[in-house]
Design a protein around this motif. Structure first.
Motif, PDB file in Angstrom:
ATOM      1  N   GLY A   7       0.916  -1.348   0.026  1.00 16.34           N
ATOM      2  CA  GLY A   7      -0.009   0.001   0.054  1.00 16.34           C
ATOM      3  C   GLY A   7       0.839   1.337  -0.016  1.00 16.34           C
ATOM      4  N   VAL A   8       1.831   1.341   0.782  1.00 16.77           N
ATOM      5  CA  VAL A   8       2.962   2.419   0.841  1.00 16.77           C
ATOM      6  C   VAL A   8       3.281   2.645  -0.526  1.00 16.77           C
ATOM      7  CG1 VAL A   8       4.952   3.299   1.772  1.00 16.77           C
ATOM      8  CG2 VAL A   8       3.276   2.406   3.335  1.00 16.77           C
ATOM      9  N   VAL A   9       3.948   1.641  -1.236  1.00 13.58           N
ATOM     10  CA  VAL A   9       4.778   1.646  -2.584  1.00 13.58           C
ATOM     11  C   VAL A   9       3.564   2.073  -3.589  1.00 13.58           C
ATOM     12  CG1 VAL A   9       5.473   0.431  -4.460  1.00 13.58           C
ATOM     13  CG2 VAL A   9       6.262  -0.033  -1.972  1.00 13.58           C
ATOM     14  N   TYR A  10       2.229   1.643  -3.272  1.00 13.38           N
ATOM     15  CA  TYR A  10       1.279   2.173  -4.437  1.00 13.38           C
ATOM     16  C   TYR A  10       1.015   3.528  -4.155  1.00 13.38           C
ATOM     17  CZ  TYR A  10      -2.838   2.295  -7.362  1.00 13.38           C
ATOM     18  OH  TYR A  10      -3.843   2.471  -8.140  1.00 13.38           O
ATOM     19  N   LEU A  11       0.659   4.051  -2.939  1.00 12.82           N
ATOM     20  CA  LEU A  11       0.230   5.534  -2.762  1.00 12.82           C
ATOM     21  C   LEU A  11       1.257   6.623  -2.919  1.00 12.82           C
ATOM     22  CD1 LEU A  11      -2.023   4.865   0.433  1.00 12.82           C
ATOM     23  CD2 LEU A  11      -2.852   5.220  -1.950  1.00 12.82           C
ATOM     24  N   HIS A  12       2.724   5.998  -2.701  1.00 14.10           N
ATOM     25  CA  HIS A  12       3.888   7.017  -2.837  1.00 14.10           C
ATOM     26  C   HIS A  12       4.062   7.563  -4.356  1.00 14.10           C
ATOM     27  CE1 HIS A  12       7.349   8.982  -1.611  1.00 14.10           C
ATOM     28  NE2 HIS A  12       8.210   8.204  -2.450  1.00 14.10           N
ATOM     29  N   GLY A  13       3.837   8.853  -4.356  1.00 17.35           N
ATOM     30  CA  GLY A  13       3.892   9.458  -5.819  1.00 17.35           C
ATOM     31  C   GLY A  13       2.585   9.614  -6.168  1.00 17.35           C
ATOM     32  N   GLU A  14       1.604   9.592  -5.659  1.00 14.71           N
ATOM     33  CA  GLU A  14       0.043   9.788  -6.121  1.00 14.71           C
ATOM     34  C   GLU A  14      -0.303  11.063  -5.798  1.00 14.71           C
ATOM     35  OE1 GLU A  14      -2.256   7.933  -7.922  1.00 14.71           O
ATOM     36  OE2 GLU A  14      -0.356   6.709  -8.293  1.00 14.71           O
ATOM     37  N   GLY A  15       0.373  11.822  -4.787  1.00  7.72           N
ATOM     38  CA  GLY A  15       0.032  13.259  -4.625  1.00  7.72           C
ATOM     39  C   GLY A  15      -1.105  13.413  -3.413  1.00  7.72           C
ATOM     40  N   ILE A  16      -1.006  12.597  -2.642  1.00 13.76           N
ATOM     41  CA  ILE A  16      -1.836  12.741  -1.346  1.00 13.76           C
ATOM     42  C   ILE A  16      -1.088  12.932  -0.350  1.00 13.76           C
ATOM     43  CG2 ILE A  16      -3.238  11.191   0.082  1.00 13.76           C
ATOM     44  CD1 ILE A  16      -3.540   9.229  -1.914  1.00 13.76           C
ATOM     45  N   GLY A  17      -1.679  14.251  -0.019  1.00 16.44           N
ATOM     46  CA  GLY A  17      -0.732  15.086   1.028  1.00 16.44           C
ATOM     47  C   GLY A  17      -0.159  14.624   2.041  1.00 16.44           C
ATOM     48  N   TRP A  18      -1.323  13.769   3.052  1.00 17.94           N
ATOM     49  CA  TRP A  18      -1.012  13.348   4.143  1.00 17.94           C
ATOM     50  C   TRP A  18      -0.211  12.063   4.050  1.00 17.94           C
ATOM     51  CZ3 TRP A  18      -2.638   8.543   5.074  1.00 17.94           C
ATOM     52  CH2 TRP A  18      -3.497   7.941   4.559  1.00 17.94           C
ATOM     53  N   CYS A  19      -0.316  11.302   3.117  1.00 22.22           N
ATOM     54  CA  CYS A  19       0.435   9.946   2.988  1.00 22.22           C
ATOM     55  C   CYS A  19       1.884  10.322   2.307  1.00 22.22           C
ATOM     56  CB  CYS A  19      -0.583   9.496   1.661  1.00 22.22           C
ATOM     57  SG  CYS A  19       0.612   7.699   1.411  1.00 22.22           S
ATOM     58  N   GLU A  20       1.962  11.465   1.611  1.00 22.70           N
ATOM     59  CA  GLU A  20       3.232  11.655   1.502  1.00 22.70           C
ATOM     60  C   GLU A  20       4.120  12.157   2.305  1.00 22.70           C
ATOM     61  OE1 GLU A  20       4.891  11.227  -1.729  1.00 22.70           O
ATOM     62  OE2 GLU A  20       2.900  10.376  -2.363  1.00 22.70           O
ATOM     63  N   ALA A  21       3.461  13.030   3.398  1.00 30.53           N
ATOM     64  CA  ALA A  21       3.911  13.709   4.617  1.00 30.53           C
ATOM     65  C   ALA A  21       4.253  12.514   5.465  1.00 30.53           C
ATOM     66  CB  ALA A  21       2.984  14.752   5.252  1.00 30.53           C
ATOM     67  N   LEU A  22       3.522  11.490   5.777  1.00 37.89           N
ATOM     68  CA  LEU A  22       3.911  10.346   6.616  1.00 37.89           C
ATOM     69  C   LEU A  22       4.838   9.444   6.022  1.00 37.89           C
ATOM     70  CD1 LEU A  22       2.813   8.849   9.021  1.00 37.89           C
ATOM     71  CD2 LEU A  22       1.479   7.538   7.397  1.00 37.89           C
ATOM     72  N   ILE A  23       4.981   9.367   4.588  1.00 43.21           N
ATOM     73  CA  ILE A  23       6.013   8.479   3.918  1.00 43.21           C
ATOM     74  C   ILE A  23       7.457   9.292   4.173  1.00 43.21           C
ATOM     75  CG2 ILE A  23       6.876   7.817   2.009  1.00 43.21           C
ATOM     76  CD1 ILE A  23       4.373   7.004   1.068  1.00 43.21           C
ATOM     77  N   GLY A  24       7.399  10.584   4.037  1.00 41.50           N
ATOM     78  CA  GLY A  24       8.563  11.298   3.926  1.00 41.50           C
ATOM     79  C   GLY A  24       8.995  11.461   5.563  1.00 41.50           C
ATOM     80  N   TRP A  25       8.276  11.548   6.459  1.00 39.23           N
ATOM     81  CA  TRP A  25       8.631  11.615   7.923  1.00 39.23           C
ATOM     82  C   TRP A  25       9.119  10.188   8.256  1.00 39.23           C
ATOM     83  CZ3 TRP A  25       6.812   7.821  11.629  1.00 39.23           C
ATOM     84  CH2 TRP A  25       7.251   8.126  12.961  1.00 39.23           C
ATOM     85  N   GLN A  36       9.299   2.081 -11.975  1.00 42.17           N
ATOM     86  CA  GLN A  36       8.685   2.510 -13.364  1.00 42.17           C
ATOM     87  C   GLN A  36       7.469   1.793 -13.802  1.00 42.17           C
ATOM     88  OE1 GLN A  36      11.810   1.892 -16.456  1.00 42.17           O
ATOM     89  NE2 GLN A  36      11.334   4.114 -16.879  1.00 42.17           N
ATOM     90  N   SER A  37       7.242   0.617 -13.314  1.00 45.45           N
ATOM     91  CA  SER A  37       5.972  -0.002 -13.462  1.00 45.45           C
ATOM     92  C   SER A  37       5.486  -0.318 -12.101  1.00 45.45           C
ATOM     93  CB  SER A  37       6.054  -1.325 -14.371  1.00 45.45           C
ATOM     94  OG  SER A  37       4.736  -2.020 -14.256  1.00 45.45           O
ATOM     95  N   ARG A  38       4.724   0.231 -11.445  1.00 40.37           N
ATOM     96  CA  ARG A  38       4.479   0.256 -10.154  1.00 40.37           C
ATOM     97  C   ARG A  38       3.599  -1.111 -10.000  1.00 40.37           C
ATOM     98  NH1 ARG A  38       1.293   5.079  -7.722  1.00 40.37           N
ATOM     99  NH2 ARG A  38       3.108   6.162  -8.515  1.00 40.37           N
ATOM    100  N   LEU A  39       2.683  -1.493 -10.858  1.00 39.21           N
ATOM    101  CA  LEU A  39       1.902  -2.732 -10.440  1.00 39.21           C
ATOM    102  C   LEU A  39       2.729  -3.849 -10.787  1.00 39.21           C
ATOM    103  CD1 LEU A  39      -1.301  -1.421 -12.610  1.00 39.21           C
ATOM    104  CD2 LEU A  39      -0.993  -1.963 -10.022  1.00 39.21           C
ATOM    105  N   TYR A  40       3.654  -3.969 -11.583  1.00 38.57           N
ATOM    106  CA  TYR A  40       4.845  -5.193 -11.660  1.00 38.57           C
ATOM    107  C   TYR A  40       5.310  -5.222 -10.525  1.00 38.57           C
ATOM    108  CZ  TYR A  40       7.814  -8.369 -13.876  1.00 38.57           C
ATOM    109  OH  TYR A  40       8.667  -9.535 -14.154  1.00 38.57           O
ATOM    110  N   PHE A  41       6.194  -4.115  -9.992  1.00 37.61           N
ATOM    111  CA  PHE A  41       6.791  -4.149  -8.824  1.00 37.61           C
ATOM    112  C   PHE A  41       5.987  -4.579  -7.591  1.00 37.61           C
ATOM    113  CE2 PHE A  41       8.423  -2.163  -5.008  1.00 37.61           C
ATOM    114  CZ  PHE A  41       9.977  -2.476  -4.939  1.00 37.61           C
ATOM    115  N   LEU A  42       4.625  -4.332  -7.511  1.00 39.45           N
ATOM    116  CA  LEU A  42       3.683  -4.885  -6.558  1.00 39.45           C
ATOM    117  C   LEU A  42       3.619  -6.403  -6.764  1.00 39.45           C
ATOM    118  CD1 LEU A  42       0.984  -1.846  -6.260  1.00 39.45           C
ATOM    119  CD2 LEU A  42       2.837  -2.712  -4.760  1.00 39.45           C
ATOM    120  N   SER A  43       3.503  -6.611  -7.878  1.00 43.18           N
ATOM    121  CA  SER A  43       3.341  -8.100  -8.300  1.00 43.18           C
ATOM    122  C   SER A  43       4.510  -8.973  -7.755  1.00 43.18           C
ATOM    123  CB  SER A  43       3.584  -8.328  -9.976  1.00 43.18           C
ATOM    124  OG  SER A  43       3.562  -9.893 -10.123  1.00 43.18           O
ATOM    125  N   ILE A  44       5.778  -8.472  -8.024  1.00 41.88           N
ATOM    126  CA  ILE A  44       6.879  -8.908  -7.365  1.00 41.88           C
ATOM    127  C   ILE A  44       6.877  -8.957  -5.844  1.00 41.88           C
ATOM    128  CG2 ILE A  44       9.509  -8.804  -7.207  1.00 41.88           C
ATOM    129  CD1 ILE A  44       8.559  -9.800 -10.001  1.00 41.88           C
TER     130      ILE A  44
END
Length: 189
Positions: free
Chosen positions: A17-35, A48-56
């Motif tokens: 979930g963190v990998v998927y949401l990172h870079g989506e532009g959700i403010g609170w999520c980006e702040a939490l990940i940055g922290w 580059q391919s987020r879904l393929y990375f999630l598959s791995i």
């Protein structure tokens, strides 16, 4: 113990979930990940391919949970370490992550049935993985088919060995553990 296993088995889901949401532009999520990156000195990958990375990620989670579930009987037989009551729970999480692996893989190819069919027939390791998933999903429910789980483990090993151009340490250790677990389960004490 059951709650500890559930908590530990859900950690990869949170990481996905963190990998998927990172870079989506959700403010609170980006702040939490940055922290978290600043506090714990880690970095969330930017594939580059987020879904393929999630598959791995899902496939590695399924693999290690499968290894743990497969090693429960040999650990009980040879070391007297008893996790037998939790074998189906761990195996269920492994099957769940394997299904997520398939879903993310299909999503990374835009659910194109024609392209996925071409991949399926071009690369035999995909058929081995699909066969293993079907056996792992059905065999525990049919008592007479329980021995088919050994064939499914061999199919997982084939899927691992043929699925990567180069094998890294993780795959070699996983294949070794699955092979050793299979040998120990087949040897009667």
């Amino acid at each position: 113990m059951r709650y500890v296993i559930i908590f530990l088995a859900l950690i990869p889901m949170v990481a996905m979930g963190v990998v998927y949401l990172h870079g989506e532009g959700i403010g609170w999520c980006e702040a939490l990940i940055g922290w978290g990156e600043h506090t714990f000195a880690y970095s969330v990958p930017h594939p580059q391919s987020r879904l393929y990375f999630l598959s791995i990620m899902a496939s590695l989670s399924a693999l290690w949970l499968l290894i743990l579930a497969f090693w429960i009987n040999p650990m009980h037989t040879f070391v007297r370490f008893d996790l037998v009551p939790f074998k189906k729970l761990i195996g269920g999480f492994a099957i769940g992550y394997a299904f997520l692996h398939v879903i993310f893989f299909a999503a990374s190819h835009h659910f194109s049935v024609a392209y996925l069919g071409k991949l399926f027939f071009s690369y035999p390791f995909l058929a081995a993985g699909a066969g293993a998933l079907v056996i792992f999903s059905v065999a525990p429910w049919v008592r007479a088919w329980y021995r088919l789980l050994y064939i499914a483990v061999v199919l997982v090993i084939i899927h691992l060995l043929l699925g990567y151009r180069t094998l890294d340490t993780t795959h070699i250790v996983a294949v070794s553990l699955l092979s050793m677990g299979l040998a120990l389960r087949l040897v009667k004490r």
